[in-house]
Design a protein around this motif. Structure first.
Motif, PDB file in Angstrom:
ATOM      1  N   GLU A  47     -10.131  -7.773   4.988  1.00  0.00           N
ATOM      2  CA  GLU A  47      -9.793  -7.827   6.408  1.00  0.00           C
ATOM      3  C   GLU A  47     -10.692  -6.852   7.180  1.00  0.00           C
ATOM      4  O   GLU A  47     -11.094  -5.819   6.639  1.00  0.00           O
ATOM      5  CB  GLU A  47      -8.334  -7.394   6.548  1.00  0.00           C
ATOM      6  CG  GLU A  47      -7.581  -8.180   7.598  1.00  0.00           C
ATOM      7  CD  GLU A  47      -6.208  -7.579   7.781  1.00  0.00           C
ATOM      8  OE1 GLU A  47      -5.852  -7.292   8.932  1.00  0.00           O
ATOM      9  OE2 GLU A  47      -5.523  -7.400   6.743  1.00  0.00           O
ATOM     10  N   ASN A  48     -10.994  -7.199   8.418  1.00  0.00           N
ATOM     11  CA  ASN A  48     -11.888  -6.377   9.231  1.00  0.00           C
ATOM     12  C   ASN A  48     -11.130  -5.182   9.827  1.00  0.00           C
ATOM     13  O   ASN A  48     -10.731  -5.196  10.981  1.00  0.00           O
ATOM     14  CB  ASN A  48     -12.486  -7.264  10.334  1.00  0.00           C
ATOM     15  CG  ASN A  48     -13.670  -6.607  11.004  1.00  0.00           C
ATOM     16  OD1 ASN A  48     -13.850  -5.388  10.916  1.00  0.00           O
ATOM     17  ND2 ASN A  48     -14.470  -7.409  11.682  1.00  0.00           N
ATOM     18  N   THR A  49     -10.918  -4.159   9.001  1.00  0.00           N
ATOM     19  CA  THR A  49     -10.213  -2.963   9.472  1.00  0.00           C
ATOM     20  C   THR A  49     -11.128  -1.751   9.283  1.00  0.00           C
ATOM     21  O   THR A  49     -12.024  -1.791   8.432  1.00  0.00           O
ATOM     22  CB  THR A  49      -8.943  -2.701   8.639  1.00  0.00           C
ATOM     23  OG1 THR A  49      -9.338  -2.468   7.276  1.00  0.00           O
ATOM     24  CG2 THR A  49      -7.993  -3.888   8.676  1.00  0.00           C
ATOM     25  N   GLU A  55     -10.560   0.972   7.790  1.00  0.00           N
ATOM     26  CA  GLU A  55     -10.457   1.470   6.408  1.00  0.00           C
ATOM     27  C   GLU A  55     -11.374   0.677   5.481  1.00  0.00           C
ATOM     28  O   GLU A  55     -12.096   1.240   4.670  1.00  0.00           O
ATOM     29  CB  GLU A  55      -9.015   1.356   5.868  1.00  0.00           C
ATOM     30  CG  GLU A  55      -7.985   2.241   6.558  1.00  0.00           C
ATOM     31  CD  GLU A  55      -7.577   1.709   7.930  1.00  0.00           C
ATOM     32  OE1 GLU A  55      -7.594   0.474   8.117  1.00  0.00           O
ATOM     33  OE2 GLU A  55      -7.265   2.521   8.825  1.00  0.00           O
ATOM     34  N   ASN A  56     -11.311  -0.652   5.598  1.00  0.00           N
ATOM     35  CA  ASN A  56     -12.157  -1.482   4.734  1.00  0.00           C
ATOM     36  C   ASN A  56     -13.637  -1.281   5.047  1.00  0.00           C
ATOM     37  O   ASN A  56     -14.467  -1.265   4.131  1.00  0.00           O
ATOM     38  CB  ASN A  56     -11.788  -2.961   4.902  1.00  0.00           C
ATOM     39  CG  ASN A  56     -10.535  -3.310   4.116  1.00  0.00           C
ATOM     40  OD1 ASN A  56     -10.123  -2.570   3.226  1.00  0.00           O
ATOM     41  ND2 ASN A  56      -9.918  -4.427   4.454  1.00  0.00           N
TER      42      ASN A  56
END
Ligand code: HEC
Length: 126
Positions: A77-79, A81-82
């Motif tokens: 997912e585009n977060t 954190e990632n």
């Protein structure tokens, strides 16, 4: 002497033309997702990825040595954190996430630049 200068100029112009053509080709290849391309992260990241060695092992839609960028975008997912985690993996190398082959480290990349690359990759879903 004049001839040599003119010749050198011609060669230079030809080379300059060639490299701008290459750029155009690689960006038209990726014109399958307009909304992603409108995002400013897209160009910034693509420029860095194209300048580095990434495309020797990664393609957009099919696995090569490494996983397809589209598949990476689907998996994470585009977060923030990632993005940070994947940027660290690009810098330090990665193994065991996708299979047996490991990604070699890119230690001279700045974290900031690695994050821009990952932001671009995560826009490549679908
Ligand atoms: C020598 C081949 C090679 C090069 C060059 C390469 N990669 Fe990879 N990459 C891989 C492989 C193989 C994997 C899968 C590693 C794994 O299973 O953990 C991978 C995985 C990844 C992942 C996903 C990591 C994860 O944890 O799921 C990202 C993001 C990535 N690469 C980005 C890049 C970027 C950006 C560059 C250019 C700076 C790059 N790669 C250059 C081979 C390469």
């Amino acid at each position: 002497m004049k001839k040599i200068t003119a010749c050198a100029f011609l060669v230079f112009t030809l080379l300059a033309c060639n490299s701008s053509n290459d750029k155009k080709d690689s960006s038209t290849e990726k014109k399958d997702n307009n909304t992603a391309m409108d995002n400013p992260d897209y160009d910034a990241g693509l420029n860095l990825v194209a300048k580095s060695d990434c495309f020797t092992c990664h393609k957009l839609r099919e696995p090569l040595v490494g996983p397809a960028y589209g598949d990476i975008a689907k998996k994470y997912e585009n977060t923030p954190e990632n993005i940070s985690m994947l940027a660290d993996r690009v810098i330090n190398g990665s193994s065991g996430q996708w299979g047996e082959v490991q990604m070699l480290p890119h230690r001279d990349l700045k974290k900031e630049d690695a994050e821009k690359m990952v932001k671009y990759i995560l826009l490549l879903k679908n």
